[in-house]
Design a protein around this motif. Structure first.
Motif, short mmCIF file in Angstrom:
data_model
loop_
_atom_site.label_atom_id
_atom_site.label_comp_id
_atom_site.label_asym_id
_atom_site.label_seq_id
_atom_site.Cartn_x
_atom_site.Cartn_y
_atom_site.Cartn_z
N ILE A 184 -32.71 35.11 10.02
CA ILE A 184 -32.66 34.25 8.85
C ILE A 184 -32.87 32.82 9.31
O ILE A 184 -32.12 32.31 10.15
CB ILE A 184 -31.32 34.39 8.12
N ALA A 185 -33.88 32.15 8.77
CA ALA A 185 -34.18 30.76 9.10
C ALA A 185 -33.77 29.88 7.92
O ALA A 185 -34.34 29.99 6.84
CB ALA A 185 -35.66 30.59 9.42
N GLN A 186 -32.80 29.02 8.14
CA GLN A 186 -32.28 28.12 7.10
C GLN A 186 -32.91 26.75 7.29
O GLN A 186 -32.79 26.15 8.36
CB GLN A 186 -30.76 28.02 7.21
N ILE A 187 -33.59 26.24 6.26
CA ILE A 187 -34.27 24.95 6.42
C ILE A 187 -33.78 23.88 5.45
O ILE A 187 -34.17 22.72 5.57
CB ILE A 187 -35.80 25.10 6.29
N ALA A 188 -32.92 24.25 4.50
CA ALA A 188 -32.38 23.28 3.56
C ALA A 188 -31.24 23.94 2.79
O ALA A 188 -30.99 25.14 2.93
CB ALA A 188 -33.46 22.76 2.59
N PHE A 189 -30.57 23.13 1.96
CA PHE A 189 -29.42 23.62 1.21
C PHE A 189 -29.44 23.04 -0.20
O PHE A 189 -28.61 22.22 -0.57
CB PHE A 189 -28.11 23.22 1.90
N LEU A 190 -30.41 23.48 -1.00
CA LEU A 190 -30.52 22.94 -2.36
C LEU A 190 -29.28 23.25 -3.19
O LEU A 190 -28.94 22.49 -4.10
CB LEU A 190 -31.77 23.52 -3.04
N ASN A 191 -28.61 24.37 -2.91
CA ASN A 191 -27.38 24.72 -3.62
C ASN A 191 -26.13 24.37 -2.84
O ASN A 191 -25.04 24.85 -3.16
CB ASN A 191 -27.38 26.22 -3.98
N GLY A 192 -26.27 23.56 -1.80
CA GLY A 192 -25.12 23.09 -1.05
C GLY A 192 -24.94 23.78 0.29
O GLY A 192 -25.19 24.97 0.42
N PRO A 193 -24.43 23.01 1.30
CA PRO A 193 -24.23 23.56 2.64
C PRO A 193 -22.83 24.11 2.88
O PRO A 193 -22.59 24.72 3.92
CB PRO A 193 -24.50 22.35 3.53
N VAL A 194 -21.91 23.87 1.96
CA VAL A 194 -20.52 24.27 2.18
C VAL A 194 -20.20 25.45 1.27
O VAL A 194 -20.27 25.35 0.04
CB VAL A 194 -19.55 23.11 1.89
N VAL A 195 -19.84 26.59 1.87
CA VAL A 195 -19.58 27.80 1.11
C VAL A 195 -18.72 28.73 1.96
O VAL A 195 -18.76 28.69 3.19
CB VAL A 195 -20.92 28.50 0.73
N GLU A 196 -17.89 29.54 1.31
CA GLU A 196 -17.10 30.53 2.03
C GLU A 196 -17.94 31.78 2.23
O GLU A 196 -18.50 32.33 1.28
CB GLU A 196 -15.84 30.88 1.23
N VAL A 197 -18.05 32.22 3.50
CA VAL A 197 -18.96 33.31 3.85
C VAL A 197 -18.20 34.37 4.66
O VAL A 197 -17.45 34.03 5.58
CB VAL A 197 -20.16 32.80 4.67
N ASN A 198 -18.44 35.63 4.34
CA ASN A 198 -17.96 36.74 5.15
C ASN A 198 -19.03 37.06 6.19
O ASN A 198 -20.11 37.54 5.85
CB ASN A 198 -17.69 37.96 4.26
N PHE A 199 -18.73 36.80 7.44
CA PHE A 199 -19.72 36.95 8.51
C PHE A 199 -19.75 38.36 9.10
O PHE A 199 -20.43 38.58 10.10
CB PHE A 199 -19.46 35.94 9.62
N ASN A 200 -19.05 39.31 8.51
CA ASN A 200 -18.99 40.65 9.10
C ASN A 200 -20.38 41.26 9.29
O ASN A 200 -20.66 41.87 10.32
CB ASN A 200 -18.12 41.56 8.24
N ARG A 201 -21.26 41.09 8.28
CA ARG A 201 -22.59 41.70 8.39
C ARG A 201 -23.43 41.05 9.48
O ARG A 201 -24.38 41.64 9.96
CB ARG A 201 -23.31 41.64 7.04
N LEU A 202 -23.11 39.83 9.84
CA LEU A 202 -23.81 39.19 10.96
C LEU A 202 -23.62 40.02 12.22
O LEU A 202 -24.53 40.15 13.05
CB LEU A 202 -23.27 37.77 11.16
N LEU A 203 -22.44 40.62 12.35
CA LEU A 203 -22.15 41.45 13.52
C LEU A 203 -22.69 42.86 13.36
O LEU A 203 -23.36 43.38 14.25
CB LEU A 203 -20.63 41.50 13.75
N THR A 204 -22.37 43.49 12.21
CA THR A 204 -22.73 44.90 12.07
C THR A 204 -24.23 45.11 11.97
O THR A 204 -24.74 46.17 12.34
CB THR A 204 -22.05 45.49 10.83
N LYS A 205 -24.97 44.09 11.48
CA LYS A 205 -26.43 44.21 11.41
C LYS A 205 -27.14 43.54 12.59
O LYS A 205 -28.37 43.55 12.65
CB LYS A 205 -26.93 43.59 10.10
N ARG A 206 -26.37 42.93 13.48
CA ARG A 206 -26.96 42.22 14.64
C ARG A 206 -27.95 41.15 14.18
O ARG A 206 -29.07 41.04 14.69
CB ARG A 206 -27.63 43.21 15.59
N LEU A 207 -27.53 40.34 13.22
CA LEU A 207 -28.41 39.34 12.63
C LEU A 207 -28.46 38.07 13.48
O LEU A 207 -27.52 37.75 14.21
CB LEU A 207 -27.95 38.98 11.22
N THR A 208 -29.56 37.36 13.35
CA THR A 208 -29.70 36.02 13.92
C THR A 208 -29.83 35.03 12.78
O THR A 208 -30.72 35.15 11.93
CB THR A 208 -30.95 35.93 14.82
N LEU A 209 -28.94 34.05 12.76
CA LEU A 209 -29.00 32.97 11.77
C LEU A 209 -29.34 31.68 12.50
O LEU A 209 -28.61 31.25 13.39
CB LEU A 209 -27.65 32.84 11.05
#
Length: 326
Positions: A234-259
């Motif tokens: 996932i390539a993040q290049i801007a935050f039109l809806n805001g950069p501050v948000v509560e996120v559950n990062f579990n899928r980052l691990l279980t899916k082996r994602l790169t942010l």
């Protein structure tokens, strides 16, 4: 020369013409007589007072231009006087002249007008670096492009398809979705009527997208985790809806994602020069043979910069907005 300056942070009406001295091309720089200048979302954010120019850059808005070389700095040898060029600049594009390091300029692709050429640098440099270099999109993979009808989006759709990916795109109206399909997306998702996560899963036999390009942020951050495939990027290049948000990062691990994420404007001249060289080698031929072409939404005269910003902030545009100069 006439320029468009930001008189104070605020709405479009703070963009006002001024007269300033012509810039001087220093070593390895060229002076461009500007024929057209692209309008980009960072220009709007700078005008609002939230995106100051990097140290040493012009305080004027404008990150991309096209025009003709009218003067050469010492040891500048890449171009000659009269050459038609397009360039990525760190600021100062809303003006009749701009100086830029010669490595950050490219020849105008054959067959393109100067207005079309002015719509290239900011989006093509950004998409190439984030989608292909950082996220490593490969032929046969699926690319999800958020904001598919924006300048970034229309560029990413065309580049993704040209390099062998299946492209999915989100947009906010039937007209914008139709434009995404016309540009090469295999599926356009109206995010106002559909859940893009479920739509992506349906389009990929539940696999998900290998690469996601996002400039929305906000609640899209966690939803992108859901829409991504195993080992997705996932390539993040801007935050039109805001950069501050509560996120559950579990899928980052279980899916082996790169942010990952990046901003282009503060990067070095050498870094941008390397991107320019890659684009000239790998993308410029696709523009010249008609495989890829920038989509122009509207043009405004330089003095109409405020109207151009209103057009961008309305979010009604499809493709790029360009100022014509002179």
């Amino acid at each position: 020369m006439t320029v468009i300056a930001i008189s104070e942070p605020g709405g479009p009406d703070v963009l006002r013409p001024e007269t300033r001295p012509l810039p001087h091309p220093f070593e390895h720089e060229i002076l461009i007589q500007v024929a057209a200048a692209g309008v980009n979302r960072p220009d709007v954010v700078q005008r609002q007072g939230h995106y100051p120019p990097p140290k040493g850059a012009s305080d004027l808005p404008g990150l991309e231009v096209a025009g003709h070389v009218v003067a050469l700095g010492r040891n500048a040898s890449r171009f000659k006087l009269g050459d038609a060029v397009t360039a990525l600049v760190a600021g100062g594009g809303y003006a009749e002249y701009v100086a830029v390091n010669e490595t950050n300029a490219l020849p105008v692709p054959a067959g393109l007008s100067l207005v079309e050429a002015a719509a290239l640098p900011e989006t093509f440099f950004t998409v190439w670096h984030n989608v292909f270099e950082r996220a490593g999109l490969k032929p046969g993979e699926t690319l999800l492009v958020h904001g598919g009808s924006s300048g970034i989006g229309t560029t990413a759709i065309q580049l993704g398809r040209a390099f062998g990916a299946t492209v999915l795109a989100t947009a906010g109206s039937a007209e914008k979705c139709a434009a995404c399909l016309e540009l090469g997306a295999s599926r356009a998702i109206n995010y106002l009527k559909e859940d893009f996560v479920e739509a992506v899963k349906e389009a990929t036999d539940r696999k998900g997208a290998d690469v996601i390009l996002d400039m929305v942020g906000g609640d899209y951050i966690e939803r992108n985790f859901d829409a991504a495939a195993l080992d997705g990027r996932i390539a993040q290049i801007a935050f039109l809806n805001g950069p501050v948000v509560e996120v559950n990062f579990n899928r980052l691990l279980t899916k082996r994602l790169t942010l990952t994420g990046s901003t282009l404007r503060p990067r070095t001249v050498a870094f941008k020069g390397a991107l320019a060289a890659a684009l000239q080698e790998k993308v410029w031929p696709l523009i010249e043979n008609g495989t890829i072409r920038p989509r122009i939404d509207a043009t405004f005269p330089l003095a109409g910069a405020a109207e151009a910003h209103r057009r961008m902030e309305s979010s009604g545009h499809i493709g790029k907005i360009v100022l014509t100069v002179g």
